[in-house]
Design a protein around this motif. Structure first.
Motif, PDB file in Angstrom:
ATOM      1  N   ASP A 103       0.839  -1.199   0.000  1.00  0.00           N
ATOM      2  CA  ASP A 103       0.000   0.000   0.000  1.00  0.00           C
ATOM      3  C   ASP A 103       0.877   1.254   0.000  1.00  0.00           C
ATOM      4  O   ASP A 103       0.566   2.237  -0.677  1.00  0.00           O
ATOM      5  N   GLU A 104       1.980   1.213   0.712  1.00  0.00           N
ATOM      6  CA  GLU A 104       2.893   2.374   0.724  1.00  0.00           C
ATOM      7  C   GLU A 104       3.555   2.549  -0.642  1.00  0.00           C
ATOM      8  O   GLU A 104       3.755   3.672  -1.105  1.00  0.00           O
ATOM      9  N   LEU A 105       3.888   1.440  -1.289  1.00  0.00           N
ATOM     10  CA  LEU A 105       4.462   1.563  -2.639  1.00  0.00           C
ATOM     11  C   LEU A 105       3.452   2.219  -3.582  1.00  0.00           C
ATOM     12  O   LEU A 105       3.813   3.011  -4.461  1.00  0.00           O
ATOM     13  N   LEU A 106       2.184   1.896  -3.350  1.00  0.00           N
ATOM     14  CA  LEU A 106       1.149   2.509  -4.192  1.00  0.00           C
ATOM     15  C   LEU A 106       1.033   4.009  -3.924  1.00  0.00           C
ATOM     16  O   LEU A 106       0.728   4.781  -4.832  1.00  0.00           O
ATOM     17  N   TRP A 107       1.275   4.434  -2.680  1.00  0.00           N
ATOM     18  CA  TRP A 107       1.289   5.877  -2.413  1.00  0.00           C
ATOM     19  C   TRP A 107       2.371   6.559  -3.266  1.00  0.00           C
ATOM     20  O   TRP A 107       2.183   7.646  -3.793  1.00  0.00           O
ATOM     21  N   GLN A 108       3.519   5.892  -3.378  1.00  0.00           N
ATOM     22  CA  GLN A 108       4.599   6.449  -4.194  1.00  0.00           C
ATOM     23  C   GLN A 108       4.154   6.535  -5.661  1.00  0.00           C
ATOM     24  O   GLN A 108       4.368   7.533  -6.341  1.00  0.00           O
ATOM     25  N   GLU A 109       3.506   5.457  -6.111  1.00  0.00           N
ATOM     26  CA  GLU A 109       3.041   5.446  -7.504  1.00  0.00           C
ATOM     27  C   GLU A 109       1.972   6.526  -7.725  1.00  0.00           C
ATOM     28  O   GLU A 109       1.973   7.233  -8.738  1.00  0.00           O
ATOM     29  N   TYR A 110       1.087   6.663  -6.753  1.00  0.00           N
ATOM     30  CA  TYR A 110       0.033   7.682  -6.836  1.00  0.00           C
ATOM     31  C   TYR A 110       0.659   9.081  -6.926  1.00  0.00           C
ATOM     32  O   TYR A 110       0.231   9.915  -7.732  1.00  0.00           O
ATOM     33  N   ALA A 111       1.706   9.318  -6.115  1.00  0.00           N
ATOM     34  CA  ALA A 111       2.394  10.621  -6.155  1.00  0.00           C
ATOM     35  C   ALA A 111       2.942  10.872  -7.557  1.00  0.00           C
ATOM     36  O   ALA A 111       2.869  11.991  -8.082  1.00  0.00           O
ATOM     37  N   ARG A 112       3.466   9.847  -8.176  1.00  0.00           N
ATOM     38  CA  ARG A 112       4.025  10.006  -9.528  1.00  0.00           C
ATOM     39  C   ARG A 112       2.925  10.270 -10.551  1.00  0.00           C
ATOM     40  O   ARG A 112       3.093  11.086 -11.468  1.00  0.00           O
ATOM     41  N   HIS A 374      12.738   5.174 -24.248  1.00  0.00           N
ATOM     42  CA  HIS A 374      12.333   3.905 -23.633  1.00  0.00           C
ATOM     43  C   HIS A 374      11.259   4.122 -22.570  1.00  0.00           C
ATOM     44  O   HIS A 374      11.235   5.166 -21.913  1.00  0.00           O
ATOM     45  N   PRO A 375      10.377   3.115 -22.375  1.00  0.00           N
ATOM     46  CA  PRO A 375       9.246   3.302 -21.461  1.00  0.00           C
ATOM     47  C   PRO A 375       9.670   3.370 -19.997  1.00  0.00           C
ATOM     48  O   PRO A 375      10.646   2.735 -19.585  1.00  0.00           O
ATOM     49  N   TRP A 376       8.917   4.127 -19.227  1.00  0.00           N
ATOM     50  CA  TRP A 376       9.090   4.208 -17.776  1.00  0.00           C
ATOM     51  C   TRP A 376       8.518   2.929 -17.136  1.00  0.00           C
ATOM     52  O   TRP A 376       7.443   2.463 -17.533  1.00  0.00           O
ATOM     53  N   PRO A 377       9.209   2.366 -16.142  1.00  0.00           N
ATOM     54  CA  PRO A 377       8.696   1.128 -15.517  1.00  0.00           C
ATOM     55  C   PRO A 377       7.591   1.401 -14.487  1.00  0.00           C
ATOM     56  O   PRO A 377       7.822   1.357 -13.281  1.00  0.00           O
ATOM     57  N   TRP A 378       6.397   1.696 -14.967  1.00  0.00           N
ATOM     58  CA  TRP A 378       5.271   1.949 -14.055  1.00  0.00           C
ATOM     59  C   TRP A 378       4.932   0.698 -13.255  1.00  0.00           C
ATOM     60  O   TRP A 378       5.055  -0.424 -13.769  1.00  0.00           O
ATOM     61  N   LEU A 379       4.438   0.915 -12.060  1.00  0.00           N
ATOM     62  CA  LEU A 379       3.838  -0.197 -11.306  1.00  0.00           C
ATOM     63  C   LEU A 379       2.421  -0.411 -11.833  1.00  0.00           C
ATOM     64  O   LEU A 379       1.952  -1.534 -11.989  1.00  0.00           O
ATOM     65  N   ARG A 380       1.742   0.722 -12.083  1.00  0.00           N
ATOM     66  CA  ARG A 380       0.428   0.721 -12.728  1.00  0.00           C
ATOM     67  C   ARG A 380       0.448   1.839 -13.759  1.00  0.00           C
ATOM     68  O   ARG A 380       0.701   2.985 -13.393  1.00  0.00           O
ATOM     69  N   ARG A 381       0.176   1.516 -14.983  1.00  0.00           N
ATOM     70  CA  ARG A 381       0.201   2.583 -15.996  1.00  0.00           C
ATOM     71  C   ARG A 381      -0.949   3.570 -15.746  1.00  0.00           C
ATOM     72  O   ARG A 381      -2.083   3.150 -15.509  1.00  0.00           O
ATOM     73  N   PRO A 382      -0.667   4.880 -15.758  1.00  0.00           N
ATOM     74  CA  PRO A 382      -1.728   5.844 -15.478  1.00  0.00           C
ATOM     75  C   PRO A 382      -2.875   5.763 -16.476  1.00  0.00           C
ATOM     76  O   PRO A 382      -2.652   5.527 -17.664  1.00  0.00           O
ATOM     77  N   GLY A 383      -4.087   5.956 -15.959  1.00  0.00           N
ATOM     78  CA  GLY A 383      -5.268   6.044 -16.808  1.00  0.00           C
ATOM     79  C   GLY A 383      -5.758   7.487 -16.811  1.00  0.00           C
ATOM     80  O   GLY A 383      -4.975   8.412 -16.569  1.00  0.00           O
ATOM     81  N   SER A 384      -7.066   7.655 -17.022  1.00  0.00           N
ATOM     82  CA  SER A 384      -7.590   9.022 -17.108  1.00  0.00           C
ATOM     83  C   SER A 384      -8.539   9.336 -15.955  1.00  0.00           C
ATOM     84  O   SER A 384      -9.184  10.374 -15.947  1.00  0.00           O
ATOM     85  N   ALA A 392      -9.724   5.911  -3.613  1.00  0.00           N
ATOM     86  CA  ALA A 392     -10.501   5.599  -4.819  1.00  0.00           C
ATOM     87  C   ALA A 392      -9.553   5.205  -5.955  1.00  0.00           C
ATOM     88  O   ALA A 392      -9.804   4.246  -6.689  1.00  0.00           O
ATOM     89  N   TRP A 393      -8.429   5.919  -6.063  1.00  0.00           N
ATOM     90  CA  TRP A 393      -7.448   5.602  -7.104  1.00  0.00           C
ATOM     91  C   TRP A 393      -6.877   4.195  -6.890  1.00  0.00           C
ATOM     92  O   TRP A 393      -6.795   3.388  -7.816  1.00  0.00           O
ATOM     93  N   ALA A 394      -6.498   3.908  -5.634  1.00  0.00           N
ATOM     94  CA  ALA A 394      -5.887   2.607  -5.343  1.00  0.00           C
ATOM     95  C   ALA A 394      -6.895   1.492  -5.581  1.00  0.00           C
ATOM     96  O   ALA A 394      -6.557   0.439  -6.127  1.00  0.00           O
ATOM     97  N   GLY A 395      -8.168   1.756  -5.207  1.00  0.00           N
ATOM     98  CA  GLY A 395      -9.211   0.740  -5.356  1.00  0.00           C
ATOM     99  C   GLY A 395      -9.473   0.387  -6.813  1.00  0.00           C
ATOM    100  O   GLY A 395      -9.781  -0.761  -7.133  1.00  0.00           O
ATOM    101  N   ARG A 396      -9.303   1.349  -7.706  1.00  0.00           N
ATOM    102  CA  ARG A 396      -9.578   1.088  -9.136  1.00  0.00           C
ATOM    103  C   ARG A 396      -8.655   0.031  -9.718  1.00  0.00           C
ATOM    104  O   ARG A 396      -9.000  -0.653 -10.649  1.00  0.00           O
TER     105      ARG A 396
END
Ligand SMILES: Cc1cc2nc3c(=O)[nH]c(=O)nc-3n(C[C@H](O)[C@H](O)[C@H](O)COP(=O)(O)OP(=O)(O)OC[C@H]3O[C@@H](n4cnc5c(N)ncnc54)[C@H](O)[C@@H]3O)c2cc1C
Length: 398
Positions: A103-112, A374-384, A392-396
């Motif tokens: 969940d903390e790693l996802l906070w980092q991804e969310y910040a990005r 070259h592509p960025w190594p996303w944990l989750r590729r951003p959507g719209s 809500a973002w993490a739940g999606r």
């Protein structure tokens, strides 16, 4: 073309090298943090990752041996440990610890994601105005006669790293209790934290002081006694504690959110390498300084080049610790080093580079001849979707 000599490999030598070549850009004396830069140090930290008890101990402050935090953040911030690799390394951890850590790693991804979408507007309150009912407060917000402030600011300035809990204390004390401008506090933290990034730092401040989510985090003696038992007993103000009670401040009024917060396209970079020519060098950026950097991995025979961005560093005035950390890191990559404006230094060279989710990369790469992106190594590729709420973002993505 101001080329720098390669930094030596020993610590003392790197510190002297930073002092000589970059010392004029630092906000303090050039001294090393106990946290070492470089891929070998990052790999060792990941290899010794033990998440047992992480969920219960992540917020512990003192004693230091009781902390559950991993201190991987400087390596994650500069791409030495890409988030997907750290996520995978947690696979064998006890279920609750693994879930909390991921969940903390996802906070980092969310910040990005937030920074990639909203960019510099993250320096303005995202959803609510600054807290109301703050102050009056006598003296510096981080008063040095308070043991809690003295101990945590000493860690910030000497080690360049803090557990999340004390970052929250400092943010709340600065801008919820003392009512000072949060950007000044955030900037002071950013200058010193080895993991300092506009994305995660501003997110942390906005969530602590309530501008991000409408909930003000109150800091008082209660947290110090719970998370750092014994510290209040050493405080000169233990019988006249200025943070004995909860601060009375509340979240400010709703503000107009920046464009894109409620939804919209995010520039997430290419999904596969975009190659339009034969590169002659790999351009490394501060976002991606690991040996698994996608551009570096795709072009192992090309020279790597890194530019210490002199105009940017002159504005930011980072601490010497951060510069030592960066120098140790680039030294290990054997990169050719320049000092100057990246656009001037790299003009006319055909480059391979890894796309990065920061406005500075977009601006500079547009002025350079990047022939292999070259592509960025996303944990989750951003959507719209909306980025208003982390949960809500993490739940999606679940
Ligand atoms: C006021 C404030 C400022 C902050 N500034 C930064 C910053 O500049 N750079 C930064 O990377 N983090 C920042 N954070 C988030 C968090 O405090 C640090 O990522 C974490 O303390 C790093 O320690 P760790 O590696 O032991 O984390 P762990 O608890 O071991 O977590 C593992 C990883 O998850 C990520 N992570 C954990 N918590 C958060 C979070 N709340 N937000 C984003 N990512 C998180 C980090 O990459 C971290 O390395 C800030 C938080 C606050 C409250």
């Amino acid at each position: 073309m101001p080329l720098l000599p390669s930094p030596p490999t020993d610590r003392e030598g790197v510190v002297a090298w930073v002092d000589e070549h970059l010392g004029h850009l630092a906000c303090d004396d050039v001294r090393p943090s106990p946290v070492r830069g470089g891929q070998a140090a990052a790999d060792a930290a990941l290899a010794s990752l033990d998440l047992t008890g992480y969920a219960t101990r992540r917020s512990e402050v003192y004693p230091v041996q009781g902390r559950g935090a991993t201190r991987l953040s400087p390596y994650i911030r500069h791409g030495l440990l890409p988030l997907p690799a750290v996520w995978a390394a947690a696979a064998g951890a006890p279920a609750r610890d693994r879930a909390e850590f991921r969940d903390e790693l996802l906070w980092q991804e969310y910040a990005r994601h937030l920074y990639a979408r909203v960019g510099r507007a993250t320096a303005e309150p995202l959803r609510f105005a600054e807290p109301v009912g703050t102050g009056p407060w006598e003296g510096e917000p981080w008063r040095q006669d308070m043991a809690c402030m003295a101990a945590t600011t000493a860690e910030l300035h000497e080690e360049g790293w803090l557990v999340n809990q004390t970052r929250m204390w400092l943010a709340s004390q600065h801008s919820v209790r003392a009512g000072r401008d949060w950007r000044e506090g955030a900037q002071e933290m950013y200058r010193h934290l080895l993991d300092g990034s506009p994305a995660a730092n501003r997110l942390g401040w906005q969530w602590a002081i309530g501008t991000g989510n409408g909930k003000v985090y109150g800091f008082s003696r209660w947290q110090v006694e719970k998370r750092a038992p014994g510290l209040c007993g050493t405080c000169p103000l233990r019988r006249a504690c200025p943070v004995q009670d909860w601060p009375e401040a509340e979240a400010g009024a709703r503000v107009e959110p920046p464009a894109g917060l409620a939804g919209g396209p995010t520039d997430a970079g290419p999904t596969a390498p975009q190659v339009a020519g034969e590169p002659e060098a790999v351009w490394l950026t501060a976002e991606s300084l690991g040996d698994t950097d996608p551009a570096l991995a795709a072009h192992p025979d090309l020279p790597a080049v890194f530019v210490f961005d002199e105009p940017l560093l002159a504005r930011l005035r980072l601490s010497g610790k951060r510069l030592v950390f960066l120098a140790e890191t680039v030294a290990g990559l054997g990169a050719q080093l320049h000092l100057g404006d990246p656009v001037d230094e790299l003009r006319g060279r055909r480059l391979a580079a890894t796309w990065a989710p920061v406005p500075g990369f977009r601006r500079r790469s547009a002025q350079l001849d990047v022939v292999a992106l070259h592509p960025w190594p996303w944990l989750r590729r951003p959507g719209s979707g909306s980025l208003r709420s982390y949960s809500a973002w993490a739940g999606r993505g679940r």
